[in-house]
Motif scaffolding. Structure first.
Motif, PDB file in Angstrom:
ATOM      1  N   VAL A  11       0.865  -1.188   0.000  1.00 56.58           N
ATOM      2  CA  VAL A  11       0.000   0.000   0.000  1.00 56.58           C
ATOM      3  C   VAL A  11       0.895   1.230   0.000  1.00 56.58           C
ATOM      4  CG1 VAL A  11      -1.897   1.198   1.151  1.00 56.58           C
ATOM      5  CG2 VAL A  11      -1.707  -1.302   1.321  1.00 56.58           C
ATOM      6  N   ARG A  12       0.886   1.960  -1.116  1.00 58.53           N
ATOM      7  CA  ARG A  12       1.715   3.147  -1.244  1.00 58.53           C
ATOM      8  C   ARG A  12       1.044   4.326  -0.547  1.00 58.53           C
ATOM      9  NH1 ARG A  12       6.563   1.084  -2.112  1.00 58.53           N
ATOM     10  NH2 ARG A  12       6.618  -0.296  -3.959  1.00 58.53           N
ATOM     11  N   ALA A  13       1.840   5.378  -0.370  1.00 53.61           N
ATOM     12  CA  ALA A  13       1.325   6.567   0.315  1.00 53.61           C
ATOM     13  C   ALA A  13       0.191   7.212  -0.473  1.00 53.61           C
ATOM     14  CB  ALA A  13       2.458   7.569   0.543  1.00 53.61           C
ATOM     15  N   THR A  14       0.171   7.017  -1.794  1.00 53.11           N
ATOM     16  CA  THR A  14      -0.876   7.593  -2.644  1.00 53.11           C
ATOM     17  C   THR A  14      -2.185   6.814  -2.584  1.00 53.11           C
ATOM     18  OG1 THR A  14      -0.089   6.283  -4.523  1.00 53.11           O
ATOM     19  CG2 THR A  14       0.883   8.485  -4.218  1.00 53.11           C
ATOM     20  N   GLY A  15      -2.172   5.654  -1.946  1.00 58.35           N
ATOM     21  CA  GLY A  15      -3.358   4.802  -1.907  1.00 58.35           C
ATOM     22  C   GLY A  15      -3.328   3.704  -2.944  1.00 58.35           C
ATOM     23  N   GLU A  16      -2.332   3.725  -3.803  1.00 61.83           N
ATOM     24  CA  GLU A  16      -2.214   2.682  -4.810  1.00 61.83           C
ATOM     25  C   GLU A  16      -1.798   1.374  -4.146  1.00 61.83           C
ATOM     26  OE1 GLU A  16       0.301   1.750  -8.951  1.00 61.83           O
ATOM     27  OE2 GLU A  16       0.675   3.569  -7.772  1.00 61.83           O
ATOM     28  N   VAL A  17      -2.385   0.278  -4.601  1.00 63.05           N
ATOM     29  CA  VAL A  17      -2.088  -1.043  -4.047  1.00 63.05           C
ATOM     30  C   VAL A  17      -1.401  -1.871  -5.125  1.00 63.05           C
ATOM     31  CG1 VAL A  17      -3.024  -3.159  -3.036  1.00 63.05           C
ATOM     32  CG2 VAL A  17      -4.047  -0.940  -2.464  1.00 63.05           C
ATOM     33  N   GLU A  18      -0.197  -2.370  -4.796  1.00 63.74           N
ATOM     34  CA  GLU A  18       0.574  -3.160  -5.742  1.00 63.74           C
ATOM     35  C   GLU A  18       0.733  -4.580  -5.197  1.00 63.74           C
ATOM     36  OE1 GLU A  18       4.289  -1.238  -6.030  1.00 63.74           O
ATOM     37  OE2 GLU A  18       3.474   0.662  -6.806  1.00 63.74           O
ATOM     38  N   GLU A  19       0.852  -5.525  -6.101  1.00 63.79           N
ATOM     39  CA  GLU A  19       1.119  -6.896  -5.707  1.00 63.79           C
ATOM     40  C   GLU A  19       2.593  -7.190  -5.880  1.00 63.79           C
ATOM     41  OE1 GLU A  19      -1.555 -10.409  -6.692  1.00 63.79           O
ATOM     42  OE2 GLU A  19       0.185 -10.837  -7.977  1.00 63.79           O
ATOM     43  N   ALA A  20       3.216  -7.736  -4.838  1.00 64.60           N
ATOM     44  CA  ALA A  20       4.635  -8.075  -4.928  1.00 64.60           C
ATOM     45  C   ALA A  20       4.834  -9.167  -5.979  1.00 64.60           C
ATOM     46  CB  ALA A  20       5.147  -8.546  -3.567  1.00 64.60           C
ATOM     47  N   ASP A  21       5.890  -9.013  -6.769  1.00 68.45           N
ATOM     48  CA  ASP A  21       6.143  -9.939  -7.864  1.00 68.45           C
ATOM     49  C   ASP A  21       6.890 -11.169  -7.341  1.00 68.45           C
ATOM     50  OD1 ASP A  21       6.325 -11.091 -10.327  1.00 68.45           O
ATOM     51  OD2 ASP A  21       7.963  -9.807 -11.038  1.00 68.45           O
ATOM     52  N   THR A  22       6.159 -12.036  -6.651  1.00 68.31           N
ATOM     53  CA  THR A  22       6.764 -13.245  -6.112  1.00 68.31           C
ATOM     54  C   THR A  22       5.780 -14.399  -6.210  1.00 68.31           C
ATOM     55  OG1 THR A  22       7.680 -14.298  -4.139  1.00 68.31           O
ATOM     56  CG2 THR A  22       6.024 -12.599  -3.782  1.00 68.31           C
ATOM     57  N   ARG A  23       6.304 -15.579  -6.464  1.00 64.36           N
ATOM     58  CA  ARG A  23       5.474 -16.788  -6.542  1.00 64.36           C
ATOM     59  C   ARG A  23       6.382 -17.985  -6.334  1.00 64.36           C
ATOM     60  NH1 ARG A  23       5.855 -14.218 -11.017  1.00 64.36           N
ATOM     61  NH2 ARG A  23       3.788 -13.341 -10.755  1.00 64.36           N
ATOM     62  N   GLY A  24       5.792 -19.123  -5.986  1.00 68.25           N
ATOM     63  CA  GLY A  24       6.602 -20.307  -5.765  1.00 68.25           C
ATOM     64  C   GLY A  24       5.722 -21.522  -5.540  1.00 68.25           C
ATOM     65  N   THR A  25       6.372 -22.660  -5.282  1.00 64.90           N
ATOM     66  CA  THR A  25       5.655 -23.922  -5.109  1.00 64.90           C
ATOM     67  C   THR A  25       5.361 -24.177  -3.635  1.00 64.90           C
ATOM     68  OG1 THR A  25       7.774 -25.076  -5.044  1.00 64.90           O
ATOM     69  CG2 THR A  25       6.660 -24.949  -7.162  1.00 64.90           C
ATOM     70  N   LEU A  26       4.465 -25.144  -3.415  1.00 67.62           N
ATOM     71  CA  LEU A  26       4.076 -25.514  -2.061  1.00 67.62           C
ATOM     72  C   LEU A  26       5.245 -26.092  -1.286  1.00 67.62           C
ATOM     73  CD1 LEU A  26       0.759 -27.387  -2.964  1.00 67.62           C
ATOM     74  CD2 LEU A  26       0.936 -25.062  -2.086  1.00 67.62           C
TER      75      LEU A  26
END
Length: 498
Positions: A375-390
């Protein structure tokens, strides 16, 4: 008649010959009396000429059977009442008091409930008839009371006729009771381990215990012992649970090493305290090293999921020296789970956070878990660029790590799918979804970490209402706005598991 029949029958015959107003349509009354210790019913029949014919019926056996049935019904009702009272509470003190009070009221003039020895003292609850239970303890030898030591070990009771009341020590007699005339000592059987012993006392000027009363006392003691044993087991398990859960409760972590942390958890069932969602916050183990946040979701619910959760948490705690090498930590954790007897898997996200001037640098890695939201100071919401296996599912774990930078007032939100998959809303079965979560977080821009957690939990709870939902866990990592830094509990391990 007086010379030929028993006096009670002669009196009945004389009374019958006197006209009475209550001899109406029901006929002459049936009279009862004894003949040679046998009970007879005398049924009169009045002939037309005034002659009275008496029919005598031996009712001894029937009356004895009726009296035995009445007593048995009364005893059954008493045992039922005792069972209800004893099983209505899992409080050991209450069970002990109820046992002593009911025994004194219905079985004896006084009763004592003796618990197993604690050190060199015997815990005792005594009660007089129409009195209130009194707790005490005595540094005495159970061997001084015939049969007590054996009863405390669960052996069968010593018959009352073998016990001489005059040999009973004074500590057994309640204050003001006087000399004992009869005594019963019987064990209180428990679940594998005796719950104690029950001592019943009757005064010297009263009737002694009959063999039938001894048997009935044992029936009562069996029910009381089972209830007390269950209460003791519950108390022991509750104490163990409290000790274990004390370690799982979250510490007051407002700011650690210059980074704000906040977390919240809601179990899938309101009566549960542990489950499959968990999070840990580990302060930096050295100056300049990052703090480590772990948030995960174990497959399943309840105790079995909590067991695997504990294994994951302990393994990660042992791997804290590798806190900045997420890939290696995940690989070692995956190997540990594959080599265990558990067949469940888990998803989790690791986040390393370190203060860098006014901002906070983060590295986040998802292993089959929803990616964190920034959550940025401007109110914009970004998704972290991360993914992986169980974790715990396949031999090799692959994951991508994202690097983030939080400016003052910006936050990173780690959450479990219990929020996004929660169903409710106006229609009652609509999924909360990630988009709705993003809109909520947009409204939280610039808010403190604890306020964001409270806001997300409140909106999700309102959405679900009284419907069913999965475990919900959330952790918020924020870069403080102020420049005056302090660490609360910064040198201890912060952790919370659900």
């Amino acid at each position: 008649m007086a010379d030929a029949v028993p006096s009670w029958l002669a009196s009945a015959h004389a009374a019958l010959r006197v006209p009475r107003q209550d001899d109406g349509g029901d006929g002459p009354a049936v009279r009862c009396g004894t003949v040679d210790d046998r009970l007879f019913e005398a049924h009169p029949t009045v002939e037309d000429g005034g002659t009275v014919l008496w029919w005598l019926v031996d009712a001894t056996d029937r009356r004895l059977a009726e009296e035995a049935l009445r007593k048995e019904r009364a005893r059954t009702a008493f045992l039922g009442k005792a069972s209800n009272l004893l099983l209505s509470s899992l409080n050991l003190d209450r069970c002990t008091h109820v046992t002593a009070q009911m025994a004194a009221e219905h079985l004896a003039d006084a009763a004592l409930v003796v618990a197993p020895m604690r050190g060199n003292r015997l815990p005792i609850v005594s009660c007089l008839r129409d009195g209130t239970p009194v707790e005490s303890s005595a540094a005495v030898d159970p061997e001084t009371v015939p049969g007590l030591a054996e009863a405390l070990q669960g052996f069968p009771p010593v018959p009352t006729r073998w016990v001489e009341p005059s040999t009973v020590p004074d500590w057994v007699l309640p204050e003001g009771f006087g000399p004992a005339g009869s005594i019963v000592v019987t064990p209180l059987p428990g679940h594998g381990v005796p719950a104690g012993a029950l001592i019943l006392l009757r005064r010297a000027d009263g009737e002694g215990f009959t063999p039938e009363e001894e048997v009935f006392a044992r029936l009562f003691a069996a029910r009381a012992g089972a209830a007390m044993s269950a209460a003791r087991l519950y108390a022991d398990q509750s104490a163990i649970t409290d000790v274990l859960m004390r370690e799982l409760l979250p510490p007051a972590l407002h700011q650690v090493s210059g980074v704000d942390f906040a977390g919240g958890y809601r179990p899938s069932e309101d009566h549960e305290r542990i489950g499959g969602d968990f999070y840990d916050v580990h302060p930096a183990i050295a100056d300049g090293a990052p703090s480590l946040v772990v948030l995960g979701d174990v497959c399943g619910k309840g105790l079995e999921a909590a067991v695997l959760t504990g294994k994951i948490r302990n393994t990660l705690h042992a791997l804290l020296p590798l806190a900045d090498d997420h890939q290696r930590m995940l690989g070692l954790l995956n190997m540990a789970l594959l080599n265990s007897h558990h067949t469940r898997f888990a998803t989790l996200v690791l986040a390393s956070a370190v203060r860098d001037g006014g901002s906070v640098r983060m590295r986040v890695t998802s292993a089959g878990h929803p990616a964190p939201l920034v959550v940025r100071a401007t109110g914009e919401v970004e998704e972290a660029d991360t993914r992986g296996t169980l974790i715990g599912a396949i031999p090799e774990v692959r994951a991508e790590t994202a690097e983030l930078s939080l400016a003052p007032g910006e936050t990173c939100v780690l959450y479990t799918d219990g929020f996004t998959e929660a169903r409710g809303g106006p229609m009652g079965d609509v999924m909360f979804g990630e988009e709705r979560l993003r809109r909520v977080l947009t409204e939280c821009a610039g808010m403190p970490a604890e306020s964001i957690v409270e806001r997300v939990q409140m909106v999700a709870a309102h959405w679900v209402g009284k419907g069913r939902h999965d475990d919900m866990a959330v952790v918020v990592v924020s870069a403080p706005r102020n420049h005056h830094l302090s660490a609360v509990n910064g040198h201890t391990r912060g952790r919370f598991t659900a």
